[in-house]
Enzyme design. Structure first.
Site, PDB file in Angstrom:
ATOM      1  N   ARG A   1      -1.177  -6.863  -9.556  1.00  0.00           N
ATOM      2  CA  ARG A   1      -2.005  -7.884  -8.892  1.00  0.00           C
ATOM      3  C   ARG A   1      -2.891  -8.601  -9.902  1.00  0.00           C
ATOM      4  NH1 ARG A   1      -6.256  -4.356  -5.258  1.00  0.00           N
ATOM      5  NH2 ARG A   1      -6.488  -2.631  -6.707  1.00  0.00           N
TER       6      ARG A   1
ATOM      7  N   ARG B   1      -4.093  -6.721 -16.486  1.00  0.00           N
ATOM      8  CA  ARG B   1      -3.690  -5.314 -16.440  1.00  0.00           C
ATOM      9  C   ARG B   1      -2.168  -5.200 -16.611  1.00  0.00           C
ATOM     10  NH1 ARG B   1      -6.749  -4.057 -11.058  1.00  0.00           N
ATOM     11  NH2 ARG B   1      -8.662  -5.015 -11.695  1.00  0.00           N
TER      12      ARG B   1
ATOM     13  N   ASP C   1      -0.012  -9.580  -5.512  1.00  0.00           N
ATOM     14  CA  ASP C   1      -0.936  -8.812  -4.676  1.00  0.00           C
ATOM     15  C   ASP C   1      -0.242  -8.665  -3.325  1.00  0.00           C
ATOM     16  OD1 ASP C   1      -2.830  -8.010  -2.824  1.00  0.00           O
ATOM     17  OD2 ASP C   1      -4.451  -9.175  -3.699  1.00  0.00           O
TER      18      ASP C   1
ATOM     19  N   ASN D   1       5.705   0.361  -4.344  1.00  0.00           N
ATOM     20  CA  ASN D   1       4.914   1.475  -4.872  1.00  0.00           C
ATOM     21  C   ASN D   1       3.406   1.256  -4.711  1.00  0.00           C
ATOM     22  OD1 ASN D   1       4.384   3.768  -6.932  1.00  0.00           O
ATOM     23  ND2 ASN D   1       3.445   1.972  -7.876  1.00  0.00           N
TER      24      ASN D   1
ATOM     25  N   SER E   1       4.150   9.235   1.476  1.00  0.00           N
ATOM     26  CA  SER E   1       3.536  10.484   1.011  1.00  0.00           C
ATOM     27  C   SER E   1       3.806  11.553   2.049  1.00  0.00           C
ATOM     28  CB  SER E   1       2.028  10.298   0.853  1.00  0.00           C
ATOM     29  OG  SER E   1       1.405  11.556   0.723  1.00  0.00           O
TER      30      SER E   1
ATOM     31  N   TYR F   1      -7.468  13.182   4.208  1.00  0.00           N
ATOM     32  CA  TYR F   1      -7.348  11.744   3.878  1.00  0.00           C
ATOM     33  C   TYR F   1      -6.825  10.961   5.090  1.00  0.00           C
ATOM     34  CZ  TYR F   1      -6.664  14.285  -0.535  1.00  0.00           C
ATOM     35  OH  TYR F   1      -6.742  15.171  -1.556  1.00  0.00           O
TER      36      TYR F   1
ATOM     37  N   VAL G   1      -2.424   8.348   7.734  1.00  0.00           N
ATOM     38  CA  VAL G   1      -1.821   7.621   8.868  1.00  0.00           C
ATOM     39  C   VAL G   1      -1.092   6.376   8.347  1.00  0.00           C
ATOM     40  CG1 VAL G   1      -2.262   6.403  11.041  1.00  0.00           C
ATOM     41  CG2 VAL G   1      -3.473   8.537  10.551  1.00  0.00           C
ATOM     42  N   SER G   2      -1.651   5.745   7.278  1.00  0.00           N
ATOM     43  CA  SER G   2      -0.947   4.566   6.727  1.00  0.00           C
ATOM     44  C   SER G   2       0.429   4.987   6.196  1.00  0.00           C
ATOM     45  CB  SER G   2      -1.780   3.871   5.631  1.00  0.00           C
ATOM     46  OG  SER G   2      -1.762   4.584   4.405  1.00  0.00           O
ATOM     47  N   LYS G   3       0.520   6.184   5.640  1.00  0.00           N
ATOM     48  CA  LYS G   3       1.813   6.653   5.104  1.00  0.00           C
ATOM     49  C   LYS G   3       2.763   7.093   6.236  1.00  0.00           C
ATOM     50  CE  LYS G   3       0.942   5.903   0.752  1.00  0.00           C
ATOM     51  NZ  LYS G   3       1.688   4.906  -0.026  1.00  0.00           N
TER      52      LYS G   3
HETATM   53  N1  LIG Z   1      -0.621  10.335  -6.958  1.00  0.00           N
HETATM   54  C1  LIG Z   1      -0.213  11.082  -5.944  1.00  0.00           C
HETATM   55  O1  LIG Z   1      -0.460  12.313  -5.884  1.00  0.00           O
HETATM   56  C2  LIG Z   1       0.597  10.464  -4.846  1.00  0.00           C
HETATM   57  C3  LIG Z   1       1.100  11.324  -3.848  1.00  0.00           C
HETATM   58  C4  LIG Z   1       1.841  10.772  -2.816  1.00  0.00           C
HETATM   59  C5  LIG Z   1       2.099   9.413  -2.795  1.00  0.00           C
HETATM   60  N2  LIG Z   1       1.589   8.605  -3.782  1.00  0.00           N
HETATM   61  C6  LIG Z   1       1.918   7.182  -3.732  1.00  0.00           C
HETATM   62  O2  LIG Z   1       2.483   6.786  -4.965  1.00  0.00           O
HETATM   63  C7  LIG Z   1       2.256   5.379  -5.167  1.00  0.00           C
HETATM   64  C8  LIG Z   1       1.667   5.138  -6.542  1.00  0.00           C
HETATM   65  O3  LIG Z   1       0.377   5.713  -6.573  1.00  0.00           O
HETATM   66  P1  LIG Z   1      -0.307   6.244  -7.911  1.00  0.00           P
HETATM   67  O4  LIG Z   1      -0.612   7.662  -7.682  1.00  0.00           O
HETATM   68  O5  LIG Z   1       0.475   5.837  -9.088  1.00  0.00           O
HETATM   69  O6  LIG Z   1      -1.713   5.454  -7.815  1.00  0.00           O
HETATM   70  P2  LIG Z   1      -2.478   4.506  -8.873  1.00  0.00           P
HETATM   71  O7  LIG Z   1      -2.375   5.046 -10.244  1.00  0.00           O
HETATM   72  O8  LIG Z   1      -3.819   4.287  -8.275  1.00  0.00           O
HETATM   73  O9  LIG Z   1      -1.628   3.148  -8.833  1.00  0.00           O
HETATM   74  C9  LIG Z   1      -1.681   2.305  -7.714  1.00  0.00           C
HETATM   75  C10 LIG Z   1      -1.122   0.962  -8.104  1.00  0.00           C
HETATM   76  O10 LIG Z   1      -1.135   0.120  -6.952  1.00  0.00           O
HETATM   77  C11 LIG Z   1      -1.748  -1.112  -7.335  1.00  0.00           C
HETATM   78  N3  LIG Z   1      -2.318  -1.820  -6.194  1.00  0.00           N
HETATM   79  C12 LIG Z   1      -3.323  -1.458  -5.364  1.00  0.00           C
HETATM   80  N4  LIG Z   1      -3.545  -2.414  -4.449  1.00  0.00           N
HETATM   81  C13 LIG Z   1      -2.648  -3.414  -4.695  1.00  0.00           C
HETATM   82  C14 LIG Z   1      -2.354  -4.659  -4.106  1.00  0.00           C
HETATM   83  N5  LIG Z   1      -3.068  -5.140  -3.076  1.00  0.00           N
HETATM   84  N6  LIG Z   1      -1.338  -5.396  -4.613  1.00  0.00           N
HETATM   85  C15 LIG Z   1      -0.619  -4.954  -5.658  1.00  0.00           C
HETATM   86  N7  LIG Z   1      -0.860  -3.805  -6.299  1.00  0.00           N
HETATM   87  C16 LIG Z   1      -1.862  -3.033  -5.805  1.00  0.00           C
HETATM   88  C17 LIG Z   1      -2.789  -0.734  -8.374  1.00  0.00           C
HETATM   89  O11 LIG Z   1      -3.178  -1.875  -9.119  1.00  0.00           O
HETATM   90  P3  LIG Z   1      -4.615  -2.001  -9.851  1.00  0.00           P
HETATM   91  O12 LIG Z   1      -4.497  -1.301 -11.172  1.00  0.00           O
HETATM   92  O13 LIG Z   1      -4.802  -3.466  -9.975  1.00  0.00           O
HETATM   93  O14 LIG Z   1      -5.617  -1.328  -8.965  1.00  0.00           O
HETATM   94  C18 LIG Z   1      -1.962   0.254  -9.189  1.00  0.00           C
HETATM   95  O15 LIG Z   1      -1.094  -0.430 -10.058  1.00  0.00           O
HETATM   96  C19 LIG Z   1       1.354   4.946  -4.012  1.00  0.00           C
HETATM   97  O16 LIG Z   1       2.146   4.391  -2.991  1.00  0.00           O
HETATM   98  C20 LIG Z   1       0.729   6.252  -3.557  1.00  0.00           C
HETATM   99  O17 LIG Z   1       0.283   6.207  -2.224  1.00  0.00           O
HETATM  100  C21 LIG Z   1       0.856   9.105  -4.800  1.00  0.00           C
END
Ligand SMILES: NC(=O)c1ccc[n+]([C@@H]2O[C@H](COP(=O)([O-])OP(=O)(O)OC[C@H]3O[C@@H](n4cnc5c(N)ncnc54)[C@H](OP(=O)(O)O)[C@@H]3O)[C@@H](O)[C@H]2O)c1
Length: 281
Positions: free
Chosen positions: A40, A44, A64, A92, A138, A193, A198-200
């Site tokens: 977005r 970055r 975004d 993602n 998730s 959480y 619920v979103s997931k």
């Molecule tokens: N980590 C876990 O344990 C875990 C477990 C289950 C599921 N997940 C899922 O895995 C996926 C990746 O998560 P992650 O753990 O890698 O989290 P993360 O490191 O926080 O990465 C999230 C990414 O989403 C981007 N983002 C947020 N809002 C956005 C928007 N409106 N438009 C476009 N990009 C946006 C962020 O961009 P910015 O850098 O600009 O904020 C970042 O690049 C997510 O769907 C998360 O729910 C993660």
């Protein structure tokens, strides 16, 4: 179409400037696929590209997912700069906010649910025959429903569920956060959480609807996936979380596995299919 020797696939990974998405792009950057690193914030995104060593097959795409204007611009860019077709779309991007307020719920759902829904609707026409859409969900989504009422469990898992009905479930949940009616509606306010989970749950249900709607069109498959508990910014790099590279592998499985080994609309983690509703270790 998925063998390495054939024409390069075009793969878009949203929110891939860091975390699991970044690791996924990193892994795909070693293939002959063309990878669009969705971010977005372009700064970055460029920074991520530099950390990857600026591979020639990876390009930043500003996107975004919560903004219709941004989605339209990104679609135009795919059409004019990158050939106008996608083989794989990985949804993602997500956010997680622990505050139990309507504002937090609205913001979370605008990215995690409505963002995915809107992006899929816009980009579906660009997805090639036998392409795939992978919605990152998730296991929290399964768990939160296992702690919800039987009525809600039946609603989310209805085999005939429509997006209109799912939107209503989502809107009822968001309203209940504001009116403090979460329990009366059938959710457990103590669920971990709650808003994020619920979103997931909604993403897993949406995936089943999209799979039903779209498979007959051009053989497009739609899956949801849990990357497992990984230490990333979304959970403040929680202790005990695994390396996000392993989360990326959980997604890669759905990108590369032969379709006859997968169930369209299914929810997977680390190559295993998970139940839509249930406690998951
Ligand atoms: N980590 C876990 O344990 C875990 C477990 C289950 C599921 N997940 C899922 O895995 C996926 C990746 O998560 P992650 O753990 O890698 O989290 P993360 O490191 O926080 O990465 C999230 C990414 O989403 C981007 N983002 C947020 N809002 C956005 C928007 N409106 N438009 C476009 N990009 C946006 C962020 O961009 P910015 O850098 O600009 O904020 C970042 O690049 C997510 O769907 C998360 O729910 C993660």
């Amino acid at each position: 179409m998925f063998s390495k020797s054939q024409q390069p696939r075009v793969i878009l990974v949203t929110g891939s400037n860091k975390g699991i998405g970044f690791e996924l792009v990193k892994s795909l950057s070693n293939s002959n696929d063309m990878v669009l690193l969705g971010c977005r914030n372009p700064e970055r995104g460029n920074d991520a590209l530099i950390r990857l060593g600026s591979p020639p097959n990876v390009h930043c795409l500003q996107l975004d997912v919560s903004s219709e204007e941004s989605i339209v611009q990104a679609k135009n860019e795919i059409e004019h700069k990158y050939g106008g077709q996608l083989d794989i779309l990985v949804n993602n991007a997500a956010c997680g906010d622990l505050e139990l307020t309507v504002d937090s719920a609205r913001k979370t759902f605008s990215v995690n649910y409505y963002g995915i829904k809107m992006l899929n609707e816009y980009l579906f026409p660009l997805i090639r025959k036998n392409g795939r859409i992978i919605n990152v969900a998730s296991a929290c989504g399964s768990v939160v429903l296992s702690e919800a009422s039987k009525y809600l469990q039946d609603q989310y898992s209805l085999s005939t569920l429509t997006t209109r009905q799912l939107n209503q479930l989502v809107e009822d949940f968001i309203s209940s956060v504001g009116t403090n009616n979460i329990e009366q509606l059938g959710y457990n306010p103590q669920s971990l959480y709650l808003i994020y989970s619920v979103s997931k749950a909604a993403v897993i249900a949406l995936t089943r609807i999209e799979a039903r709607q779209w498979s007959s069109a051009r053989g497009i498959l739609v899956f949801s996936v849990c990357p497992g508990f990984c230490a990333t910014d979304i959970n403040q790099n929680a202790p005990g979380g695994r390396h996000p590279k392993l989360g990326a592998e959980s997604i890669l499985y759905l990108i590369n596995t032969d379709e006859n080994k997968l169930e369209n609309g299914g929810f997977y983690r680390d190559g295993q299919q998970l139940a839509q509703i249930g406690r998951i270790d």
